[in-house]
Design a protein around this motif. Sequence first.
Motif, mmCIF file in Angstrom:
data_model
loop_
_atom_site.group_PDB
_atom_site.id
_atom_site.type_symbol
_atom_site.label_atom_id
_atom_site.label_comp_id
_atom_site.label_asym_id
_atom_site.label_seq_id
_atom_site.Cartn_x
_atom_site.Cartn_y
_atom_site.Cartn_z
ATOM 1 N N HIS A 106 -11.898 2.684 1.666
ATOM 2 C CA HIS A 106 -10.797 2.474 0.722
ATOM 3 C C HIS A 106 -10.415 0.999 0.717
ATOM 4 O O HIS A 106 -10.363 0.371 1.772
ATOM 5 C CB HIS A 106 -9.583 3.307 1.132
ATOM 6 N N HIS A 127 0.850 -1.192 0.000
ATOM 7 C CA HIS A 127 0.000 0.000 0.000
ATOM 8 C C HIS A 127 0.885 1.241 0.000
ATOM 9 O O HIS A 127 1.506 1.562 1.013
ATOM 10 C CB HIS A 127 -0.917 -0.014 1.230
ATOM 11 N N ASP A 139 1.255 2.813 3.667
ATOM 12 C CA ASP A 139 0.399 3.819 3.013
ATOM 13 C C ASP A 139 1.188 5.110 2.792
ATOM 14 O O ASP A 139 0.654 6.216 2.967
ATOM 15 C CB ASP A 139 -0.856 4.065 3.861
ATOM 16 N N ASN A 148 -8.700 -1.145 3.478
ATOM 17 C CA ASN A 148 -7.659 -0.272 4.020
ATOM 18 C C ASN A 148 -8.155 0.511 5.229
ATOM 19 O O ASN A 148 -9.300 0.962 5.254
ATOM 20 C CB ASN A 148 -7.216 0.747 2.965
HETATM 21 ZN ZN ZN Z 1 -6.768 5.095 1.669
#
Ligand code: ZN
Length: 371
Positions: free
Chosen positions: A125, A46, A218, A159
């Motif tokens: 997400h 991610h 992320d 997510n």
């Molecule tokens: Zn996200």
Amino acid sequence: MKTTIVAVTSLFSILSLSAQTHSHSGTQPLSYPDIQGYVTLKTDLHMHSVFSDGSVWPTIRVEEALRENLDAISLTEHLEYQPHKEDIPHPDRNRAYHLAMEEAKEHDLLIIPGSEITRSAPVGHNNAVFIKDANELLHEDAKDAFSTAKKQNAFVFWNHPAWYAQSPAGTPILSDFQKERIKKGELHGIEVINTVDYSEESLALALENNLTIMGTSDIHGLIDWSYTQKGNHRPITLVFAKDKSIEGLKEALFAGRTVAVYNELLVGKAEYLKPLLQASIEIGKAEYIEKTQVLEVELKNISSSDLLFENAMGYTFYDSSPVFEIPAGESKTLKIKTLEKLKTLTIKLVALGAYTAPKVHPTIEWKVIME
Ligand SMILES: [Zn+2]
Ligand SMILES: [Zn+2]
């Protein structure tokens, strides 16, 4: 979109630096041992580049991953959130993947094609990885994006389900949307660690719904600025694969063979977390202090996580708190008062930084044979 955007002013110096050393090896390479029957792959599935709301070119993601000795990454650009589109038009949503592939081709790093399907709550997400064509995932209705991802045999995970921008209490809400996706085999994993956030409630959802436990950075800015310079490692998912290949990684993710890691925090199903911790400690010399029944045993932590333990044996220690840490890469000598001289001993410790379920720590055992 989950993190603040950092302005990148020193991109130029980073590029010229890495041009000098093509190995891209860094000061903080991550290392975790293999477990019986599997290779341990260090993955971050991610992350973002300028092809969605990140601040760097995709090649930087590859170089960062190589510096940290990762085995696999995925650039998961938001399909529906494209703030740099005016400056960087890109009708082909696979572009970031192709640029990363080009950079990685001389290195032993797997690049997994992926995209982030981006909606407000309750859809939230979701990352689809191992996709065949990102362009086909663009749909008005999120349900169609999920069914297309399934047609492409993608592995899809939810997510940051606990993100307070989408769930103000900071806890995940499993809506009918997710329930339906799970039932249809369109949702397979869940992030329990995203950036610096760890959600025990997400871990509970993972276990209740048999979703693969994930941890990801992320990252939008630079790994160095967001994590390394603050004394942290990026969050990763350790994946226990039959071999280091795209197919091997995919099979292991669908089978749920993972442990999410952020610094000293390790989260996973007991059947994978326990052997990982077991293999992370090597037992060195074990001998009695002369003319005593006090056994000295050296424990070496060969992982990149500092490991926190509590004594779970009937025997007590001579000169250590029952709770102690073995920093990453370092050793500790325990002095165990066994009361009589033993030929063998089973060391039993509770791993306090590790979780197999909310509030549940695994107990790890090592068999020691005296010299
Ligand atoms: Zn996200
Ligand atoms: Zn993201």
